[in-house]
Motif scaffolding. Structure first.
Motif, PDB file in Angstrom:
ATOM      1  N   LEU A 187       0.852  -1.185   0.000  1.00 41.31           N
ATOM      2  CA  LEU A 187       0.000   0.000   0.000  1.00 41.31           C
ATOM      3  C   LEU A 187       0.890   1.239   0.000  1.00 41.31           C
TER       4      LEU A 187
ATOM      5  N   SER B  39      -1.492  -0.876  -4.260  1.00 43.98           N
ATOM      6  CA  SER B  39      -2.604   0.068  -4.221  1.00 43.98           C
ATOM      7  C   SER B  39      -2.133   1.389  -3.630  1.00 43.98           C
TER       8      SER B  39
ATOM      9  N   LYS C 120       0.075  -7.184  -5.571  1.00 47.97           N
ATOM     10  CA  LYS C 120      -0.889  -6.096  -5.656  1.00 47.97           C
ATOM     11  C   LYS C 120      -0.315  -4.826  -5.039  1.00 47.97           C
TER      12      LYS C 120
END
Length: 256
Positions: free
Chosen positions: A169, A232, A230
């Motif tokens: 993140l 983000s 991932k």
């Protein structure tokens, strides 16, 4: 009950009789197979039930990692916090969940110092990480854009981060300030800088690049969606206690 016990005793006697009749070679083989089966079953249950509860906070010095750490733990920014020279590490229930503490799983949060000499400490915690929060100072971003991109590039190309597909993140902190940059602006600028970095670093001989993997897709401009893990982007204000998106990321990867 007595009838059941009689059956158990009968089965036990039949099993002992069968074992005594086995040749030594077959008995040895049967015992080895049994032990291996039990071992694999136990290991399978162990690894299936063992999930990481560790969230790692990384980023440049001054980005606000320590303030976020205290907000998560105590619900307070601890005004007067100085740059950390040692990792802040603790197990705790998120402060926003403190009323439900008997039903909530604690989180291990590690705040890793951002000073270049201390960044190798990050490697001590990455193997246990369920998620990485890379904190960016949204207020003072442009002067540090290159340095931020270099540090983030180093994290995204670490083999253990890629192989374990550890989610990252990018948390744009200090967004409560009027002059802070938006998360979309920061994302686009970081993608551009990382695109330049991967070109320049690919030119370095492989002998000089260790513990790294190739980032992005050859022939295409870099974007975070190309990463194996991932990535983000979210916003926060450690000082104001606006950390909802950070808490959501934590609970997405460390289930309560």
């Amino acid at each position: 009950m007595e009838h059941l016990l009689q059956h158990v005793e009968q089965w036990k006697g039949d099993l002992e009789k069968w074992v005594r009749q086995l040749p030594p070679e077959q008995l040895y083989t049967a015992l080895v197979v049994l032990l291996l089966t039990v071992t694999f079953l136990l290991l399978g249950r162990l690894f299936k039930g063992t999930k990481s509860n560790t969230i790692v906070l990384a980023g440049l010095s001054g980005s606000g990692k320590t303030v976020l750490f205290y907000q998560l733990r105590d619900g307070s920014p601890h005004q007067g916090t100085v740059t950390s020279m040692e990792p802040n590490e603790d197990w705790f229930i998120l402060h926003s969940e403190s009323e439900k503490k008997n039903k909530i799983k604690p989180v291990r949060v590690v705040d890793v110092p951002g000073h270049p000499r201390l960044r190798p400490k990050l490697d001590e915690f990455l193997p246990q990480a369920a998620g990485i929060v890379f904190v960016v100072d949204a207020l003072d971003f442009l002067p540090n854009c290159r340095a931020v991109a270099e540090y983030l590039y180093d994290i995204l190309t670490k083999t253990n981060v890629v192989n374990k597909k550890i989610p990252v993140l990018i948390l744009c902190n200090k967004t409560d300030k009027v002059t802070a940059h938006s998360k979309e602006f920061i994302r686009k600028q970081l993608e551009k800088e990382i695109d330049k970095l991967r070109t320049s670093r690919t030119a370095v001989s492989t002998a000089d690049v260790t513990n790294e993997v190739t980032l992005g897709i050859a022939g295409e401009a870099f974007a975070f969606v190309q990463c194996h893990n991932k990535v983000s982007v979210a916003e926060a204000s450690g000082i104001k206690g606006e950390i909802t998106q950070l808490e959501q990321f934590i609970r997405e990867h460390v289930k309560p």
